[in-house]
Design an enzyme around this catalytic site. Structure first.
Site: not given
Ligand SMILES: *Cc1c(COP(=O)(O)O)cnc(C)c1O
Length: 380
Positions: A177, A105, A202
């Site tokens: 993550d 990301y 998400k």
């Molecule tokens: C969107 C995303 C983030 C960051 O999250 P936010 O809620 O937009 O701050 C981190 N890691 C991944 C894989 C993401 O898709």
């Protein structure tokens, strides 16, 4: 029934048992108060509730849902995914060494690079989907290994159990993550990760109307976790109760949504893989995907909602296809009930994303409608 024995669908649907004990409501209320009463003896009515920056029942209820879904010892919510990422890095001492997966990301990579420079943290970026590269980077001692699986937007798959083995040998904590997998498909802590992070913006929330992030840990005695919890408390990176409540509402259907999104995404991936106007499809559910074997082992019940594809004919054709889509909204982000499409190169032009790459976040619509939309966009 012991809590641990419940399945994700039960934990999520019943919000880990949260109800409104004050009114008898099946659904808990939102605790908006920023401060809490003390009695005539000056003793707090609830010793665990003193001030809103420290504690909030609604936030705790949402954290409990995630903690149970994740099989974690503890979970902490943050106001965004990036705030959760930052909380982890702020817990590192200056001069620490971090091994980080590349091609993940973009928001994470960009911020982490800047932060590590400012804090004199040594950052080694490697292709963690290649076990030899990860093992090589972990031959010298490290403080933290950061992976993202499946990764965004390449859908690279990292073997979490294997990564945990090499990370621990080098003295590092392993942070995963897991945004694109959700705890429904992959419980990273069970596979050996020390911390797991999700952008709850998400799929966890799933309705494109809340920004949130979450960290969970396997061992609450982990010194890094202690640092993170103290820093959130003292520095105030706190999610608002309204957001926490909406998140808890969204998560009631998380397993159902993930199941449907994953089935839809697989059908879309198979359709695109067979289409003459598509060069390549990146989706861990396809047998042709390099990470398919790992995904089969560490993802349960589906391969997620995210996929990327290369359109034959380069940038102009890719943008034409994106422009012709009628159901897929042209917007960044992922994991919502509505399908989204993104031309990643426009968003991050200097990071090596091919100009003909389109990234799809597949929602819960009828898959026939999604495929018909792609068909008319590709053939037009
Ligand atoms: C969107 C995303 C983030 C960051 O999250 P936010 O809620 O937009 O701050 C981190 N890691 C991944 C894989 C993401 O898709």
């Amino acid at each position: 029934m012991k809590n641990q024995e419940q399945r994700s669908a039960t934990i999520a649907a019943q919000a880990a048992g949260a109800t409104d004990s004050a009114t008898g409501g099946v659904v808990p209320g939102i605790s908006l108060s920023t401060t809490y009463l003390r009695g005539p003896d000056y003793v707090p009515l609830r010793p665990d509730n003193i001030y809103g920056r420290d504690a909030n029942d609604t936030v705790r209820q949402a954290e409990e849902v995630i903690r149970r879904l994740e099989g974690a010892a503890a979970s902490l919510l943050f106001p965004s995914g990036m705030a959760a990422v930052a909380a982890v890095f702020r817990a590192l001492p200056s001069g620490a060494r971090v091994v980080m997966q590349n091609g993940i990301y973009w928001g994470t990579l960009k911020w982490v690079r800047d932060y590590c420079l400012r804090r004199a943290i040594i950052l080694d970026e490697i292709d963690a989907a290649k076990p030899e590269a990860l093992a090589e980077a972990c031959r010298s001692s490290a403080d933290m290994v950061w992976i993202e699986t499946p990764s965004n937007p390449w859908l690279r798959t990292v073997d979490i159990a294997a990564a945990s083995g090499v990370a621990h040998k080098s003295g590092a904590v392993l942070v995963v993550d897991g945004t694109a997998a959700t705890p429904v498909l992959t419980r990273a802590l069970d596979l050996g990760a020390d911390l797991v992070m999700h952008s709850a913006t998400k799929a966890l929330n799933g309705h494109s109307d809340v920004l949130a992030g979450v960290l969970s840990c396997r061992d609450p005695g982990n010194p890094m976790w202690q640092e993170i919890a103290t820093d959130r408390h003292d520095a105030g990176a706190i999610i608002g109760p309204f957001e926490a409540w909406l998140l808890m509402r969204g998560m009631r259907t998380l397993p159902l949504r993930v199941e449907r999104m994953s089935a839809n995404a697989l059908a879309v991936a198979e359709y695109l893989a067979a289409h003459p106007r598509i060069e390549t499809v990146y989706y861990p559910g396809l047998a042709s995907h390099v990470g398919h074997e790992i995904a089969r082992r560490q993802m349960q019940g589906g391969y997620g909602y995210l996929l990327s594809a290369l359109v034959v004919g380069g940038r102009a054709r890719a943008l034409e296809v994106v422009g012709r889509l009628q159901l897929f909204h042209r917007a960044t982000s992922l994991g919502g009930v509505e399908s989204l499409v993104e031309h990643r190169h426009t968003i991050e032009p200097h990071t090596g994303i091919p100009e003909n790459l389109i990234r799809l976040s597949v929602g819960i619509e009828a898959v026939e409608d999604l495929i018909a939309d792609l068909a008319q966009a590709l053939e037009g």
